[in-house]
Design a protein around this motif. Structure first.
Motif, PDB file in Angstrom:
ATOM      1  N   CYS A 615      16.911  39.588  61.877  1.00 14.60           N
ATOM      2  CA  CYS A 615      16.735  40.000  63.274  1.00 14.60           C
ATOM      3  C   CYS A 615      18.030  39.877  64.068  1.00 14.60           C
ATOM      4  O   CYS A 615      18.125  40.393  65.190  1.00 14.60           O
ATOM      5  N   ARG A 621      16.778  44.676  64.184  1.00 18.41           N
ATOM      6  CA  ARG A 621      15.966  44.170  65.294  1.00 18.41           C
ATOM      7  C   ARG A 621      15.224  45.310  65.975  1.00 18.41           C
ATOM      8  O   ARG A 621      14.056  45.186  66.338  1.00 18.41           O
ATOM      9  N   SER A 626       9.493  43.472  66.066  1.00 18.26           N
ATOM     10  CA  SER A 626       8.797  43.595  67.342  1.00 18.26           C
ATOM     11  C   SER A 626       8.641  42.214  67.958  1.00 18.26           C
ATOM     12  O   SER A 626       8.741  41.194  67.266  1.00 18.26           O
ATOM     13  N   PRO A 627       8.379  42.141  69.271  1.00 12.63           N
ATOM     14  CA  PRO A 627       8.135  40.819  69.879  1.00 12.63           C
ATOM     15  C   PRO A 627       6.990  40.071  69.197  1.00 12.63           C
ATOM     16  O   PRO A 627       7.059  38.856  69.013  1.00 12.63           O
ATOM     17  N   ARG A 628       5.945  40.794  68.792  1.00 14.17           N
ATOM     18  CA  ARG A 628       4.802  40.152  68.148  1.00 14.17           C
ATOM     19  C   ARG A 628       5.215  39.522  66.823  1.00 14.17           C
ATOM     20  O   ARG A 628       4.818  38.380  66.520  1.00 14.17           O
ATOM     21  N   LEU A 630       8.232  38.538  65.935  1.00 12.33           N
ATOM     22  CA  LEU A 630       9.114  37.409  66.197  1.00 12.33           C
ATOM     23  C   LEU A 630       8.339  36.188  66.705  1.00 12.33           C
ATOM     24  O   LEU A 630       8.764  35.049  66.501  1.00 12.33           O
ATOM     25  N   GLU A 631       7.222  36.418  67.379  1.00 12.36           N
ATOM     26  CA  GLU A 631       6.374  35.281  67.771  1.00 12.36           C
ATOM     27  C   GLU A 631       5.946  34.493  66.540  1.00 12.36           C
ATOM     28  O   GLU A 631       5.978  33.247  66.535  1.00 12.36           O
ATOM     29  N   THR A 694      15.921  35.753  70.762  1.00 15.78           N
ATOM     30  CA  THR A 694      14.649  35.979  71.455  1.00 15.78           C
ATOM     31  C   THR A 694      14.790  35.812  72.963  1.00 15.78           C
ATOM     32  O   THR A 694      14.090  36.476  73.729  1.00 15.78           O
ATOM     33  N   TYR A 698      15.072  40.096  74.282  1.00 17.44           N
ATOM     34  CA  TYR A 698      13.687  40.512  74.518  1.00 17.44           C
ATOM     35  C   TYR A 698      13.275  40.165  75.952  1.00 17.44           C
ATOM     36  O   TYR A 698      12.398  39.321  76.169  1.00 17.44           O
ATOM     37  N   GLU A 701       9.447  39.366  77.654  1.00 20.26           N
ATOM     38  CA  GLU A 701       8.462  38.955  76.647  1.00 20.26           C
ATOM     39  C   GLU A 701       8.153  37.468  76.841  1.00 20.26           C
ATOM     40  O   GLU A 701       8.698  36.591  76.158  1.00 20.26           O
ATOM     41  N   LEU A 704       6.709  35.323  73.774  1.00 24.47           N
ATOM     42  CA  LEU A 704       7.734  35.046  72.775  1.00 24.47           C
ATOM     43  C   LEU A 704       8.696  33.976  73.275  1.00 24.47           C
ATOM     44  O   LEU A 704       9.030  33.025  72.558  1.00 24.47           O
ATOM     45  N   GLN A 705       9.140  34.113  74.502  1.00 24.44           N
ATOM     46  CA  GLN A 705      10.100  33.154  75.048  1.00 24.44           C
ATOM     47  C   GLN A 705       9.459  31.792  75.303  1.00 24.44           C
ATOM     48  O   GLN A 705      10.119  30.756  75.191  1.00 24.44           O
TER      49      GLN A 705
END
Length: 1169
Positions: A615, A621, A626-628, A630-631, A694, A698, A701, A704-705
């Motif tokens: 990533c 990336r 995706s943000p999901r 990376l979560e 992240t 992003y 988001e 995620l953060q």
């Protein structure tokens, strides 16, 4: 005396000779009853008024026997109950027996009535009356009464009466049970004595009666070719037996648990509250062995259900009939039977008992494929679900080995194989349908997962899965493979459905419980689970690389998301609040000295870390992460790092000597690979760089953060040995530099910036010494403190400060300062104090400028609260004086801006918003005052604050003097503010009562007004704090005046108001108010002790008023008998048990006992005056 249950209907000539109110005389009631069927609402209103009327028994009996309106009869029964419980103290023994006799006679005479809810209510009233007089009734009277009940239960008077008799016993058991008992305004000890008495002397007898009632009708039910009335009786008897087995037995070991208070709050200790399915252990003790085990009772029950099941096999509806449901529930409950009821014969009696049950239950769930197919064709799922619950119950009372062996005597496979096959079938149904709404397959899956959890959790925590039989390990491996397959299918199919399913909407935390159960199953077959996950990850990673730019990767990425969550749960435990060990199954299985490229856990972990590292490439990336996704990556890193990343050797030591060698071998491979001298620092650097990505790449988001800031980064800085390496990494220094000097991170949510500031400060613990740590904090936050100083000194501040970008920037800086302040510890305390000191004046200036910006004001206050709370214990005397002076200036400034801020002219919505804003501010100010209070309790400074003339008690009372005018009674309706306010108030009055007189009369009156408000609050904790405050006030005044001092002075003395009317002193007012509460209002029995502690010093301070109030009560009592009882009770309250006029611990205990006896004696009849 025998209490007749069967007697003629109650008429004026033979009704109980009880006094009753004149307003309910016969002529009025007769008139009202004539129109009851025409206007039921008016009739109900008339009956409802009876509940509050004194002695309405004769009127209620007349209504019960003559009214044509069922609801009116129901309310009449309720009125009898309310009045009898309220007036019990002055009813004669004959009156009490007559009321109970009437209720039982009524239900028996009307047993055939179709109005079941009226009969149920009257039965409930009879049960409550029976309990209320239980301790005063002799054993002979109870025996005579229950003999007549037994005749009814045995069916001597017909089926309807038999059914009614069983229902009465059900009401009686329910009333004596702690979790279903009715409030009677009596101490817990009364309920406990009743419960104990029933359990010892009658509960087993009731069970036998219920069993005999069922036995008396089952032949007729089985032999009949259609439904017969006996079914109703049998169902009621089964229901009563189930209720008795649900009893919370506490006297199962020769009555050794006599001191347990089962009426105290809290869940039962033998229940795992994290389970989705309820399972209650049944432990009645050896006294029940003859009835439940040796008598053949279990065989009869299992055979009864089997016979009925066979008889009605063609009737699909029968499985959900009440008798079928009751029988299955009773069978399932018998599966939970455990403890000393079984002989100490190496478990043989218990195993025989379970096998007997399982022989009948197996027909409900085997073969699983056929059962699932039948349900799919329309058969009811209730029997199958009860079979699953039975397996869960058995799992809770056996070891995995015994659980597995049970079935082998009647089937060619073990119970674990059946459990695995059954769950596999349920999972297949889920895979084939994936319903958006939960159906039977969801419920079955949850029950079966709980069964696996019950089998594996004890072993996993104390001895791993070594004792799981080989057949069980194989079954667990097959099941886990199917579970993973189903999760991957759910992930991919959720994207192809037209309607987005629950799968994509589920957060990681929402799936955590289910995934934890999956992990237990995986660890039971760890040699299968880890290689399976390795293979599935490799396939998905290869698919992503091969199809890049050609095939839509979304489906594959969703599968990777699921695999990350499953792998994270299998490899590591949550470890909230502690450092988790490597799961025992991994420790014990992978112990060979295999190389890093061969160790399954290392290979799996490294492949996930390598995938996550991609990533960092902007192209990857953009196309893959995706943000999901990376979560899931961040979540995995947070969980995995706490267990594997550079953990010190002493944390990983195994306590069991049997596994020392295995642990040493594990360290050579798995642990050493992720230590600092191997790959640990490299992995740490990757984790930090992914985290920075992240945060910066992003924007917006928040989920995620939030995972990055609150879980991953917090996990890294929890351990000092990791912080040592963190602060040496270029990636970490870059993050700190970006935070301190660049604006890119100002785009984060305010709360995330606060968390990030806290994390960065915590990492300073890894620096070489305290000076380096302090310098690190200064470099991190120095620019921001300078910015606030420069901004506050601008000539055009008022206009500049209102610009949106400036407001946002100020808010960000304040939240960062708050984060730094909350991370205060001895190593960095000096720098954080200097930081707060440097922004003192800017804070006051900004408070003035932003007085109309409630959000900014709140952030200002929260920073000050966090800073003072973290610093106050370490400050020297001169520093404390500076901080106290700053806090007083802050309080004064806030007060000047906010008194009268809420206007009655505002609209309701704006008014509500204004109150909410003010509530948050005031709660912060109360927390500030509480923090200042802590200086007197925890002080690490080298000198006393008195050397600088600082008196914390005066400071806090001065602050209270400023804050209290802002706290209205409306604002105290906010629970959190209310709790904080009264917690502070009770603390102040208990610790600093001598300074209360320093408040001016207006502020003092306001404080006491809120105290009176709190006394009548709904929250028992709030009332308790107010009672503690009253105790502190009154005892201080009594002790001071006894030694010749003024005590509360004018505050305690009466005075004339502006109209010339004499007003009582505050202690007189509260004595009157507290007595009113105790005698005439509703409250929790738990508060009687605290009320006694407050009442004793109040009486000692105001003895003349106590005498006058007592005389008023006596004069209002017209009944000579009750008048005499009241006189004696009032005298005993202040003289019994050798009560003296001292306020010591023994005297308080004596008065508590006196008050309990006083309330039992007089509260009932006083409330009817």
């Amino acid at each position: 005396m025998i209490w007749p249950i069967f007697r003629p209907p109650c008429t004026p000539s033979n009704s109980p000779a009880l006094p009753f109110s004149n307003i309910y005389n016969k002529s009025i009631l007769s008139g009202k009853l004539l129109v009851m069927h025409i206007n039921p609402a008016a009739a109900e209103a008339t009956i409802l008024s009876l509940c509050q009327s004194p002695q309405p028994y004769k009127a209620c009996q007349f209504i019960l026997e003559n009214s044509q309106v069922p609801d009116a009869r129901f309310q009449a029964a309720a009125a009898i109950r309310d009045a009898a419980i309220r007036e019990w103290g002055f009813l004669t023994a004959d009156d009490r027996r007559s009321l109970l006799s009437f209720c039982l006679s009524f239900v028996m005479q009307h047993a055939s009535s179709k109005e079941g809810f009226v009969l149920a209510k009257v039965s409930s009233v009879a049960a409550q009356l029976m309990k209320r007089g239980w301790l005063d009734t002799t054993a002979v009277e109870k025996e005579a009464f229950f003999n007549q009940v037994n005749q009814a239960v045995l069916g001597i008077h017909g089926l309807d009466v038999q059914f009614t008799g069983v229902n009465f016993l059900e009401s009686l058991v329910s009333e004596f049970s702690p979790c279903t008992s009715s409030a009677m305004g009596l101490p817990r000890e009364f309920h406990e004595q009743c419960r104990r008495s029933l359990e010892i002397d009658y509960l087993k007898m009731f069970y036998c009666w219920a069993r005999d009632a069922a036995l008396s009708v089952t032949n007729r039910i089985v032999e009949s070719k259609s439904e017969v009335p006996e079914v109703k009786v049998c169902n009621a008897a089964l229901r009563l037996m189930l209720q008795i087995l649900n009893w919370d037995f506490h006297l199962n070991n020769n009555s050794t648990k006599t001191g347990i208070n089962v009426f105290s709050a809290g869940a039962r200790l033998d229940i795992d509250s994290s389970k989705r399915s309820e399972c209650t252990l049944v432990q009645p003790g050896p006294a029940w062995r003859d009835v439940l085990i040796s008598s053949g009772h279990i065989g009869w029950l299992v055979n009864l259900y089997a016979a009925l099941r066979q008889k009605f096999s063609r009737e699909g509806y029968w499985l959900d009939c009440p008798i079928a449901v009751s029988a299955r529930k009773l069978i399932v409950q018998f599966c939970s039977l455990t403890g000393t009821i079984f002989l100490s014969d190496n478990g043989q009696m218990h195993e025989h008992h379970l096998l007997q049950l399982l022989s009948g239950i197996i027909e409900w769930i085997d073969p699983p494929e056929a059962v699932a197919k039948a349900i799919g064709c329309g058969k009811s799922e209730s029997e199958m679900l009860d079979g699953c619950r039975a397996l869960l119950s058995i799992a809770n009372v056996t070891t995995p080995f015994v659980f597995d062996q049970l079935l082998m005597s009647i089937r060619p496979f073990g119970t674990l194989t059946l459990l695995s096959t059954l769950m596999c079938e349920v999972v297949k149904v889920l895979m084939s349908t994936y319903p958006e709404e939960e159906t039977w397959s969801w419920e079955a899956r949850d029950i079966l997962l709980d069964t696996w959890t019950a089998l594996l959790v004890p072993l996993d925590s104390t001895g791993g899965n070594a004792m799981l039989p080989p057949e069980g390990i194989s079954a667990a491996g097959n099941l886990f493979a199917l579970i993973v397959e189903s999760e991957l299918k759910a992930a991919s199919s959720a994207l192809t459905d037209d309607v987005e399913g629950d799968y994509l909407q589920s957060s990681i935390s929402a799936m955590d419980e289910r995934l934890s159960s999956y992990a237990l199953i995986a660890r039971a077959a760890i040699h299968v689970a880890i290689p399976l996950l390795m293979r599935l990850f490799s396939e998905r990673f290869a698919r992503l690389n091969q199809g890049r730019g050609i095939i839509d990767p979304t489906e594959t990425l969703e599968e990777v998301y699921s695999l990350l969550l499953i792998a994270g749960h299998v490899l590591a435990d949550e470890g909230e609040g502690e450092t988790p060990l490597v799961p025992y199954a991994i420790q014990t299985y992978f112990t060979d000295n295999m190389g890093a490229d061969e160790h399954p856990v290392i290979v799996l972990s490294s492949s996930i870390i390598g995938f996550a590292e991609q990533c960092l490439d902007p192209k990857m990336r953009a196309s893959v992460f995706s943000p999901r996704l990376l979560e899931a990556v961040i979540w995995f890193f947070a969980r995995w790092s706490r267990t594997y990343l550079m953990n010190p050797e002493e944390v990983r030591e195994t306590h069991s000597q049997d596994h020392q060698l295995q642990s040493q071998q594990l360290r050579k491979g798995l642990h050493s690979f992720f230590r600092e001298h191997n790959q640990g620092k490299l992995v740490l650097d990757i984790i930090v760089r992914v985290s920075v990505t992240t945060l910066l790449s992003y924007p917006g988001e928040k989920d995620l953060q939030a995972l990055t800031c609150y879980q991953l980064l917090h996990a890294l800085v929890r351990e000092k040995h990791i912080c040592v390496h963190l602060v040496s990494l270029d990636s970490w220094r870059n993050l700190a530099n970006a935070f301190a000097n660049e604006k890119s991170l100002f785009l984060l949510d305010l709360a995330h910036q606060r968390s990030l500031a806290q994390t960065l400060v915590h990492s300073a613990s890894g620096l070489i010494n305290s000076e380096a740590s302090n310098q690190y904090v200064r470099g991190l936050m120095g620019h921001m403190a300078t910015y606030l100083g420069e901004l506050s000194s601008k000539n055009d501040l008022k206009s500049v400060a209102q610009q949106p970008d400036i407001i946002l920037l100020v808010s960000c800086v304040l939240e960062r300062l708050r984060g730094v302040a909350s991370a205060s510890e001895p190593r960095t305390q000096k720098a954080i104090y200097e930081l707060g000191f440097s922004v003192m004046n800017p804070i006051l200036v900004l408070l003035e400028v932003y007085k109309h910006e409630s959000a900014v004001v709140y952030l200002l206050l929260k920073f000050v609260v966090a800073w003072v709370n973290g610093q106050i214990s370490y400050l020297e005397a001169h520093e404390t004086a500076i901080v106290v002076d700053f806090c007083m200036r802050l309080l004064q400034l806030y007060s000047s801006h906010n008194i009268g801020k809420i206007s009655v002219s505002l609209s309701s919505s704006l008014l509500s918003e204004a109150k909410t804003e003010k509530y948050k501010d005031l709660r912060a100010l109360l927390q500030l005052l509480s923090s200042l209070c802590s200086k007197d309790m925890v002080d690490f400074s080298s000198d006393s604050i008195e050397t600088q003339g600082t008196n914390i008690s005066q400071v806090v009372y001065f602050g209270l003097h400023i804050v209290t005018p802002l706290i209205s009674l409306d604002l105290l309706k906010y629970p959190k503010l209310c709790h904080d306010y009264f917690a502070l108030l009770s603390h102040l009055l208990e610790v600093y009562p001598e300074t209360v007189a320093q408040l001016n009369s207006e502020a003092f009156a306001h404080v006491l007004g809120t105290l009176d408000f709190g006394l009548h609050h709904q929250d028992a904790e709030i009332i308790d704090m107010c009672l503690r405050s009253l105790k502190a006030l009154a005892s201080y005044h009594y002790k001071e005046t006894a030694s010749g001092k003024t005590g509360l002075g004018l505050h305690a003395a009466g005075h004339k108001d502006s109209g010339g009317n004499l007003q009582e002193g505050i202690l007189s007012q509260f004595l009157r108010s507290l007595l009113q509460l105790l005698l005439f209002e509703d409250y929790s029995p738990d508060l009687v002790g605290s009320a006694a502690d407050a009442l004793l010093p109040l009486i000692l301070c105001e003895q003349g008023l106590y005498q006058r109030l007592g005389n008023e009560l006596i004069e209002r009592q017209a009944n000579p008998t009750l008048r005499s009882r009241l006189v004696n009770a009032l005298q005993s309250l202040i003289s019994a048990n050798q009560l003296s006029s001292t306020l010591d611990r023994i005297n308080y205990q004596r008065f508590r006992k006196n008050l309990n006896n006083f309330l039992i004696e007089v509260r009932g009849f006083l409330r009817t005056m």
